[in-house]
Design a protein around this motif. Structure first.
Motif, short mmCIF file in Angstrom:
data_model
loop_
_atom_site.label_atom_id
_atom_site.label_comp_id
_atom_site.label_asym_id
_atom_site.label_seq_id
_atom_site.Cartn_x
_atom_site.Cartn_y
_atom_site.Cartn_z
N GLN A 192 1.90 -26.97 -9.23
CA GLN A 192 1.34 -25.71 -9.70
C GLN A 192 0.99 -25.79 -11.18
O GLN A 192 -0.08 -25.33 -11.62
CB GLN A 192 2.34 -24.58 -9.45
CG GLN A 192 1.81 -23.20 -9.83
CD GLN A 192 2.85 -22.12 -9.60
OE1 GLN A 192 4.03 -22.40 -9.52
NE2 GLN A 192 2.41 -20.89 -9.47
N MET A 193 1.89 -26.40 -11.97
CA MET A 193 1.62 -26.50 -13.40
C MET A 193 0.48 -27.47 -13.69
O MET A 193 -0.29 -27.28 -14.64
CB MET A 193 2.90 -26.93 -14.13
CG MET A 193 3.97 -25.85 -14.16
SD MET A 193 5.37 -26.24 -15.25
CE MET A 193 6.11 -27.59 -14.33
N GLU A 194 0.35 -28.52 -12.87
CA GLU A 194 -0.80 -29.43 -13.04
C GLU A 194 -2.10 -28.69 -12.77
O GLU A 194 -3.10 -28.90 -13.47
CB GLU A 194 -0.65 -30.61 -12.08
CG GLU A 194 0.44 -31.58 -12.49
CD GLU A 194 0.67 -32.66 -11.46
OE1 GLU A 194 0.16 -32.50 -10.32
OE2 GLU A 194 1.35 -33.66 -11.77
N GLU A 195 -2.10 -27.83 -11.77
CA GLU A 195 -3.28 -27.02 -11.50
C GLU A 195 -3.56 -26.07 -12.65
O GLU A 195 -4.72 -25.83 -13.02
CB GLU A 195 -3.07 -26.25 -10.19
CG GLU A 195 -4.26 -25.39 -9.78
CD GLU A 195 -5.52 -26.21 -9.55
OE1 GLU A 195 -6.63 -25.67 -9.79
OE2 GLU A 195 -5.41 -27.39 -9.14
N ILE A 196 -2.49 -25.52 -13.23
CA ILE A 196 -2.65 -24.64 -14.39
C ILE A 196 -3.28 -25.41 -15.54
O ILE A 196 -4.17 -24.90 -16.24
CB ILE A 196 -1.29 -24.04 -14.81
CG1 ILE A 196 -0.82 -23.03 -13.76
CG2 ILE A 196 -1.39 -23.37 -16.18
CD1 ILE A 196 0.57 -22.47 -14.02
N CYS A 197 -2.84 -26.66 -15.74
CA CYS A 197 -3.42 -27.48 -16.81
C CYS A 197 -4.92 -27.68 -16.60
O CYS A 197 -5.72 -27.56 -17.54
CB CYS A 197 -2.72 -28.84 -16.87
SG CYS A 197 -1.03 -28.78 -17.52
N ARG A 198 -5.30 -27.98 -15.36
CA ARG A 198 -6.72 -28.17 -15.08
C ARG A 198 -7.50 -26.87 -15.32
O ARG A 198 -8.60 -26.89 -15.89
CB ARG A 198 -6.90 -28.64 -13.64
CG ARG A 198 -6.48 -30.09 -13.42
CD ARG A 198 -6.94 -30.59 -12.05
NE ARG A 198 -6.17 -30.00 -10.97
CZ ARG A 198 -5.05 -30.50 -10.49
NH1 ARG A 198 -4.55 -31.61 -11.00
NH2 ARG A 198 -4.42 -29.92 -9.49
N VAL A 214 -6.65 -24.42 -17.35
CA VAL A 214 -6.69 -24.16 -18.79
C VAL A 214 -7.79 -24.99 -19.44
O VAL A 214 -8.53 -24.49 -20.30
CB VAL A 214 -5.31 -24.47 -19.42
CG1 VAL A 214 -5.41 -24.50 -20.94
CG2 VAL A 214 -4.29 -23.42 -19.00
N GLU A 215 -7.92 -26.24 -19.05
CA GLU A 215 -8.97 -27.10 -19.60
C GLU A 215 -10.36 -26.54 -19.29
O GLU A 215 -11.23 -26.47 -20.17
CB GLU A 215 -8.84 -28.51 -19.03
CG GLU A 215 -7.68 -29.29 -19.61
CD GLU A 215 -7.66 -30.71 -19.07
OE1 GLU A 215 -8.37 -30.97 -18.07
OE2 GLU A 215 -6.93 -31.55 -19.63
N GLU A 216 -10.55 -26.13 -18.04
CA GLU A 216 -11.86 -25.59 -17.64
C GLU A 216 -12.15 -24.30 -18.38
O GLU A 216 -13.28 -24.09 -18.87
CB GLU A 216 -11.87 -25.38 -16.13
CG GLU A 216 -11.79 -26.68 -15.33
CD GLU A 216 -11.56 -26.45 -13.85
OE1 GLU A 216 -11.41 -25.26 -13.46
OE2 GLU A 216 -11.51 -27.43 -13.08
N ASN A 217 -11.16 -23.41 -18.47
CA ASN A 217 -11.37 -22.14 -19.18
C ASN A 217 -11.63 -22.38 -20.66
O ASN A 217 -12.49 -21.71 -21.27
CB ASN A 217 -10.15 -21.23 -19.01
CG ASN A 217 -10.02 -20.69 -17.59
OD1 ASN A 217 -10.99 -20.69 -16.83
ND2 ASN A 217 -8.85 -20.22 -17.23
N GLY A 218 -10.88 -23.32 -21.25
CA GLY A 218 -11.10 -23.62 -22.67
C GLY A 218 -12.51 -24.15 -22.92
O GLY A 218 -13.16 -23.75 -23.89
N GLN A 219 -12.97 -25.03 -22.05
CA GLN A 219 -14.31 -25.57 -22.20
C GLN A 219 -15.36 -24.48 -22.06
O GLN A 219 -16.33 -24.42 -22.83
CB GLN A 219 -14.55 -26.67 -21.16
CG GLN A 219 -15.94 -27.30 -21.20
CD GLN A 219 -16.23 -28.01 -22.51
OE1 GLN A 219 -15.31 -28.42 -23.22
NE2 GLN A 219 -17.50 -28.15 -22.86
#
Length: 358
Positions: A205-211, A213-218
């Motif tokens: 779940q946290m790995e999915e959150i990381c992905r 977060v990266e997409e939202n940040g971009q």
């Protein structure tokens, strides 16, 4: 601990041997080709259907792509990077997530969990005759270990309880303690496996959150760049308009002054010519001729003198200081540009100005 292991004669046979061979063959299928250890969670599956520990896959990927920024948005990551399977050398093109974008093989992970549970259960349920060894007391060599000293927490023999150092201790049958410990250990294994599954689910779940977060940040960086580019375009357009106003008035003033310069130059040229004529008439020896020419020259001098008071630029005409803009407030506003507080269209809560997300 006052007992010794006494293995009997060598040799083994029976159904347990066949089952052990089966488990050994299964274990061979669960070995990572890189670290040569049993797969560790999480296990990634390549398009060629070979499995690797994620850590091993990431180590290989990092060593062959040293310039790749881990899970970043560089041009190399966005254009795709290549990874060769260590088992079959099949080449795989990875996305910007690198090894973390590979699919996990949950089936292999579940098989490993089941295998470890079965091995643990087999070890705790092995019969004494299958252990190929006899436990005998070191102090009483002919006595078997058949009781458990609860006070000293160690196995011992009956003679130690009756005559030895455990005669004042509390003891219990070894079999009952064995069954209790086996049950507790089995329960502990089950709890640990369940806990591992829960932890793995949390990690996923946290790995999915990381992905995410990266997409939202971009996405937010791109939107921010668009807004700032729009501001720059507006500033550049307004700059050109104001520069045009300054240039127009500059040209108008230069045109007027240059016109006056030509007029004064023409007047000065006529005055110089008149002075030359007057000087020549002063040399006229005949008085009647001198009087007539002097009269004409004096009339011209009078006209020229009146014309010398021609138009000229007013005082301060050259100043352009009225083209002044006060940008102090605008500068402060630009320097204090920040993200708005509140909730966006996608339901995300924005942080307060100057603060951080909790």
């Amino acid at each position: 601990m006052n007992f010794a292991l006494r293995p009997p004669s060598a040799g083994s046979s029976g159904p347990g041997a066949g089952r052990g061979a089966t488990m050994e063959n299964l274990e061979k299928q669960l070995i990572c080709p890189v670290c040569l250890e049993m797969f560790s969670k999480p296990v990634v599956i390549l398009p060629c259907q070979h499995n690797l520990c994620r850590k091993c896959a990431n180590d290989i990927f990092q060593s062959t792509n040293p310039l790749w920024q881990s899970r970043g948005s560089s041009s190399m990551a966005s254009s795709g990077t290549r990874f060769r399977c260590p088992a079959c050398r099949h080449e795989v093109v990875l996305d910007r997530h690198g090894v973390f974008g590979l699919q996990r093989n949950l089936l292999v992970e579940n098989i490993i969990d089941i295998y470890r549970q079965q091995e643990a259960y087999r070890l705790v349920n092995i019969k004494p005759e299958q252990q190929k060894q006899q436990l005998l007391c070191e102090e009483h060599e002919e006595e078997k270990i058949n009781i458990y000293c609860l006070s000293c927490e160690t196995p011992t023999c009956s003679m130690c309880k009756v005559f030895g150092k455990h005669k004042d201790c509390e003891v219990a049958p070894l079999s009952s303690v064995y069954m209790r410990q086996k049950t507790d250990l089995s329960d502990g294994i089950a709890i640990l496996v369940a806990s591992n599954d829960h932890v793995q689910a949390v990690i996923s779940q946290m790995e999915e959150i990381c992905r995410t977060v990266e997409e939202n940040g971009q996405r937010q960086r791109e939107q921010l760049a668009i807004r700032f580019d729009s501001l720059l375009a507006i500033l550049d357009e307004r700059k050109q308009e104001l520069v045009g106003l300054i240039t127009k008035q500059q040209d108008d003033k230069l045109k007027l002054v240059q016109s006056l310069i030509r007029q004064h130059s023409d007047h000065l040229e006529a005055a110089v010519t008149l002075v030359e004529s007057a000087i020549q008439s002063m040399e006229e020896p005949h008085m009647p001729v001198f009087i007539q020419s002097a009269k004409v020259i004096l009339e011209k001098i009078e006209v020229t003198a009146r014309a010398s008071n021609m138009e000229r630029p007013e005082l301060g005409y050259e100043s352009m200081s009225h083209f002044f803009i006060d940008t102090d407030d605008l500068t402060d506003m630009l320097r204090n540009i920040n993200f708005c507080s509140g909730v966006g269209d996608n339901g995300e809560e924005y942080p307060e100005e100057g603060g951080e997300e909790s």
